[in-house]
Design a protein around this motif. Structure first.
Motif, PDB file in Angstrom:
ATOM      1  N   VAL A  75       0.775  -1.395   0.204  1.00  0.00           N
ATOM      2  CA  VAL A  75       0.011  -0.059  -0.440  1.00  0.00           C
ATOM      3  C   VAL A  75       0.591   1.595  -0.123  1.00  0.00           C
ATOM      4  N   LEU A  76       0.441   2.280  -0.415  1.00  0.00           N
ATOM      5  CA  LEU A  76       0.982   3.721  -0.947  1.00  0.00           C
ATOM      6  C   LEU A  76       0.317   4.094  -0.743  1.00  0.00           C
ATOM      7  N   VAL A  78      -0.280   8.632   0.190  1.00  0.00           N
ATOM      8  CA  VAL A  78      -0.159  10.199  -0.282  1.00  0.00           C
ATOM      9  C   VAL A  78       0.004  10.841   0.854  1.00  0.00           C
ATOM     10  N   VAL A 142       5.513  11.405  -8.514  1.00  0.00           N
ATOM     11  CA  VAL A 142       4.974   9.915  -7.714  1.00  0.00           C
ATOM     12  C   VAL A 142       5.945   8.963  -8.365  1.00  0.00           C
ATOM     13  N   PHE A 151       2.160  -1.343  -6.506  1.00  0.00           N
ATOM     14  CA  PHE A 151       1.742  -1.268  -5.293  1.00  0.00           C
ATOM     15  C   PHE A 151       0.898  -1.747  -5.629  1.00  0.00           C
ATOM     16  N   VAL A 154      -3.412   2.477  -4.025  1.00  0.00           N
ATOM     17  CA  VAL A 154      -2.994   3.498  -3.517  1.00  0.00           C
ATOM     18  C   VAL A 154      -4.510   4.165  -2.529  1.00  0.00           C
ATOM     19  N   GLU A 156      -5.159   8.102  -1.762  1.00  0.00           N
ATOM     20  CA  GLU A 156      -4.706   9.628  -2.248  1.00  0.00           C
ATOM     21  C   GLU A 156      -5.531  10.629  -1.252  1.00  0.00           C
ATOM     22  N   VAL A 168      -1.125  12.002  -9.429  1.00  0.00           N
ATOM     23  CA  VAL A 168      -0.835  10.248  -8.862  1.00  0.00           C
ATOM     24  C   VAL A 168      -2.212   9.580  -9.226  1.00  0.00           C
ATOM     25  N   ALA A 172      -0.957   5.691 -11.007  1.00  0.00           N
ATOM     26  CA  ALA A 172      -1.636   4.404 -10.159  1.00  0.00           C
ATOM     27  C   ALA A 172      -2.513   4.213 -11.447  1.00  0.00           C
ATOM     28  N   VAL A 177      -2.018  -0.286 -10.406  1.00  0.00           N
ATOM     29  CA  VAL A 177      -2.494  -0.178  -9.576  1.00  0.00           C
ATOM     30  C   VAL A 177      -4.184  -0.336  -9.690  1.00  0.00           C
ATOM     31  N   PHE A 180      -7.725   2.048  -5.714  1.00  0.00           N
ATOM     32  CA  PHE A 180      -7.903   3.127  -5.722  1.00  0.00           C
ATOM     33  C   PHE A 180      -8.790   3.966  -4.485  1.00  0.00           C
TER      34      PHE A 180
END
Length: 400
Positions: A75-76, A78, A142, A151, A154, A156, A168, A172, A177, A180
């Motif tokens: 998991v990212l 931001v 990014v 990832f 993501v 946000e 972003v 993604a 990804v 989201f």
């Protein structure tokens, strides 16, 4: 109250293939629930009455934020570097790490900036100790910052407008990804005579968050979800909320509230917001295409909040009420909350994710007051110029 508009989001053709698996229709990115349609398409047209058209699920899903085993995901997050939302990313990262996920937090800006000397950023070492990674930089770059790392999810938690979120979201999507998640705002709901706000209520079409929500939906991620928070409480929060009350109560000053003080609002502990987000990660199919009011399931009046703050501080409360227009002040500058009924209900999270709230304001405020004292804010020399103008107009003496 402003009249609700009959306009609705246009249907994105790329979303027409989405299907839901429940025997009852679920809250989704739509203005209203349609009684004649088992599964509403995203951005469907409004129905005459939201209350009469909504039907709860016949069976509550058995998902749990404390599941014994979950699919490990990368998991990212931001994360914004300012405002109240920063603490959401911190708690979310903590909970994901505790559940066994891989977590990277990308915070806007420079690690050495003054903003990083405030909570929750001063606690990022806790994330690293738990196995998380922390990065800083411009989210628009990014791809360069994460250096090709893949990832699954993501989150946000930074952008309020499309210019900020688009780089972003585009990255993604192009990098594969699967899910989201976006933190929007419950502030985009149109005012209404019918409260609380529920998922599907009309929104302000000119609100920047609305444009972001539309764009994310049109990208056709395998799973996406929108979260709309309100006010929050919790350790690490650096945006004044309860502190505004504590500042006056501990100094034995009157607490000036606009209007009657009976306006209702919603304050949620950030652990509840992060648990909702975690459930969406662990149940991405159920969460797909949904709006979630990321809030507590109880409301509180301004009068009630003031009383609870005074009780948490074990001090006497001196409460006064005023009419902003008569006094000649802007309530938005004199008071940290909207001067109106403003609260939402987490209906979708309960029905779709089986989420349960744990916010307990009397106890949570005790925790916050303890931290308030620990950082020495009760001893700081603060100015109350706007308060003094209000109190002078009301002929209320300040003896502190």
């Amino acid at each position: 109250m402003a009249a609700a508009s009959s306009s609705s989001y246009s249907v994105a053709s790329s979303l027409s293939s989405l299907r839901f698996t429940s025997s009852r229709y679920l809250p989704s990115l739509t203005h209203y629930y349609l009684p004649s349609t088992p599964f509403p398409s995203l951005f469907s047209s409004p129905s005459p009455s939201r209350r009469s058209s909504y039907r709860p699920l016949t069976r509550r899903p058995t998902f749990s934020a404390k599941a014994a085993s979950v699919d490990r995901k990368s998991v990212l997050i931001v994360n914004t570097n300012s405002g109240g939302h920063a603490v959401i990313g911190f708690y979310f990262a903590q909970q994901l790490l505790a559940s066994g996920h891989d977590v990277t937090v990308l915070t806007v800006g420079d690690e050495g900036s003054d903003k990083m000397k405030k909570p929750p950023f001063t606690r990022f070492s806790e994330l690293v100790s738990a196995g998380g990674k922390t990065l800083w930089g411009d989210p628009a770059k990014v791809a360069e910052i994460v250096s090709g790392v893949k990832f699954d999810v993501v989150f946000e938690n930074n952008g309020k407008d499309l210019d900020t979120v688009k780089p972003v979201a585009d990255w993604a999507k192009s990098s594969g990804v699967a899910q989201f998640l976006y933190i929007s705002s419950a502030g985009i709901y149109k005012t209404s005579d019918e409260v609380p706000h529920v998922e599907g209520d009309l929104v302000k079409e000119d609100a920047s968050h609305v444009g972001v929500e539309k764009y994310i939906a049109e990208l056709s991620f395998s799973s996406f979800a929108i979260f709309r928070p309100q006010y929050m409480i919790g350790s690490g929060n650096n945006k004044d909320c309860e502190e505004w009350f504590f500042d006056r109560i501990v100094r034995d000053r009157p607490v000036p509230l606009p209007g009657s003080g009976m306006q209702l609002t919603n304050i949620s502990h950030v652990r509840d917001l992060s648990s909702m987000l975690s459930l969406a990660v662990e149940n991405s199919i159920a969460a797909n295409g949904k709006i979630f009011n990321c809030v507590s399931d109880r409301a509180v009046t301004f009068n009630g909040l003031a009383k609870l703050c005074a009780k948490a501080a074990d001090r006497e409360l001196k409460l006064v009420h005023y009419d902003p227009k008569s006094v000649g002040v802007d309530a938005r500058k004199a008071f940290p909350f909207r001067n109106m009924h403003f609260y939402a209900e987490p209906r979708a999270a309960k029905e779709v994710l089986g989420w349960t709230g744990t916010t307990n304001l009397p106890e949570d405020l005790k925790e916050r007051f303890q931290e308030y004292v620990e950082i020495g804010r009760d001893k700081k020399d603060l100015k109350f110029d706007v308060d003094d103008k209000i109190l002078e107009s009301l002929k209320v003496e300040v003896t502190a």
